[in-house]
Design an enzyme around this catalytic site. Structure first.
Site, PDB file in Angstrom:
ATOM      1  N   LYS A 178      20.024  85.793 -10.548  1.00 12.80           N
ATOM      2  CA  LYS A 178      19.411  84.379 -10.555  1.00 12.80           C
ATOM      3  C   LYS A 178      20.366  83.543 -11.441  1.00 12.80           C
ATOM      4  CE  LYS A 178      15.839  81.421 -12.049  1.00 12.80           C
ATOM      5  NZ  LYS A 178      14.668  81.008 -12.449  1.00 12.80           N
TER       6      LYS A 178
ATOM      7  N   GLY B 238       8.337  75.233 -11.650  1.00 14.87           N
ATOM      8  CA  GLY B 238       7.505  74.056 -11.503  1.00 14.87           C
ATOM      9  C   GLY B 238       6.112  74.030 -10.810  1.00 14.87           C
TER      10      GLY B 238
ATOM     11  N   THR C  65       5.307  80.728 -15.232  1.00 14.43           N
ATOM     12  CA  THR C  65       4.436  80.219 -16.472  1.00 14.43           C
ATOM     13  C   THR C  65       3.007  79.759 -15.564  1.00 14.43           C
ATOM     14  OG1 THR C  65       6.054  79.214 -17.305  1.00 14.43           O
ATOM     15  CG2 THR C  65       4.005  78.322 -17.929  1.00 14.43           C
TER      16      THR C  65
END
Lengths: 256, 67
Positions: free
Chosen positions: A96, A184, A206
């Site tokens: 990535k 996000g 997260t």
């Protein structure tokens, strides 16, 4: 089935491995998520305390495809170096590309991301660049040979969800490589929405690791990815301005 | 001899002759790690061939949690 380069995955959820309360919760969350792809970062080892545990020692590494990120890189040169370090583990040739261009927003540097993608494709890596939701840049990354593009839904770790669904739709519509919405995502609703827009997958960290109950949230995200994908494949109804009755209007027995 | 490991100076005995010896000396032999020796990334089978010299720079990295 999600195909990225030569890889095939049943699960369309890619899961990050950062910031879990502890390794046991992390392991359970990874299990419940149903993911086949785990992301990692490459960092210096604490050589003076070799007893420090590493998450890799807790999981069955053969069950997962590793997607190391190049986080920490400020330019293409550093990103290529980190990708090569990760590959020297002998565990992965996927990477990535993550080159942060702004420390406050953690938004990616488009120029260096494109450069690194070109170089890593030339080196034979399977390359998945993290990018902003810039439609033209996503196309250029694909033309540079990226095996998937990973536009952010909103800033990393912000949990704001999808702030520009129109741009994401444009990227999905034009792309002939998989589009994996990365960064996000805050809730299962965001994940399902990304998948309903037609994303091929979602990468999050997260939203799970920071949840009150990461294990439960990991499971929720698994279902959100599946529900969103099924919804996309089923084809939602168009939105209308006014109500359309779902019960028949003929044969009403009340009144005259 | 004195080398630099992960940015810090490290004095090692002369019997530590190559990267594999350094890994053993640091008791990291069971750890999944990746080595960069004087900016050259090594494959695992190269650890025994990579001879250490005074002033060498070694980076020892591994995978940590990340998104």
């Amino acid at each position: 089935m999600l195909k990225v380069g030569n890889y095939q995955f049943k699960s369309r959820l890619f899961l990050g491995t950062g910031k879990y309360p502890d390794f046991d919760i992390q392991k359970q969350a990874v299990d419940k998520s149903g993911t086949e792809v785990l992301t990692f970062s490459v960092r210096r080892m604490n050589i003076y305390d070799p007893s420090l545990p590493n998450f890799l020692e807790k999981i069955d590494v053969d069950r997962y495809t590793f997607l190391p990120n190049t986080a920490g890189a400020k330019d293409a040169k550093e990103a290529v170096r980190i990708a090569k370090l990760a590959a020297a583990s002998g565990r992965c040739d996927m990477v990535k590309v993550e080159i942060i261009g702004c420390n406050k927003t953690l938004l990616p540097d488009p120029v260096e991301t494109l450069k690194a993608t070109e170089e890593l494709v030339a080196e034979g890596f399977t390359v998945l660049p993290y990018t902003s939701d810039d439609v033209v840049l996503a196309k250029k990354l694909e033309e540079a040979g990226a095996h998937a593009v990973m536009p952010g839904a909103s800033p990393i770790g912000s949990g704001q969800g999808i702030i520009n669904p129109l741009n994401l739709s444009f990227i999905i519509e034009q792309s002939s490589v998989p589009v994996i919405v990365d960064a996000g995502i805050g809730s299962p609703a965001d994940t399902a929405y990304a998948m309903e827009l037609g994303a091929d997958g979602v990468l999050l960290n997260t939203a799970v690791s920071g949840a009150d109950n990461p294990v439960k949230m990991a499971e929720a995200m698994k279902y959100a990815v599946e529900a969103g994908r099924l919804g996309y494949e089923a084809g939602r109804i168009p939105k209308k301005d006014y109500a359309v009755a779902s019960s028949p209007e003929e044969g009403i027995s009340v009144g005259n | 001899m004195k080398i630099t490991v992960n940015g810090n100076g490290l004095e090692i005995q002369d019997e530590v002759k190559h990267i594999k010896g350094l890994i053993d000396f640091l008791e990291l032999e069971d750890k999944p790690l990746i080595i960069e020796h004087n900016q050259q990334i090594l494959q695992k089978e190269e650890h025994e061939k990579a001879v250490l010299e005074n002033g060498d720079k070694v980076e020892i990295v591994h995978f940590v949690g990340g998104g």
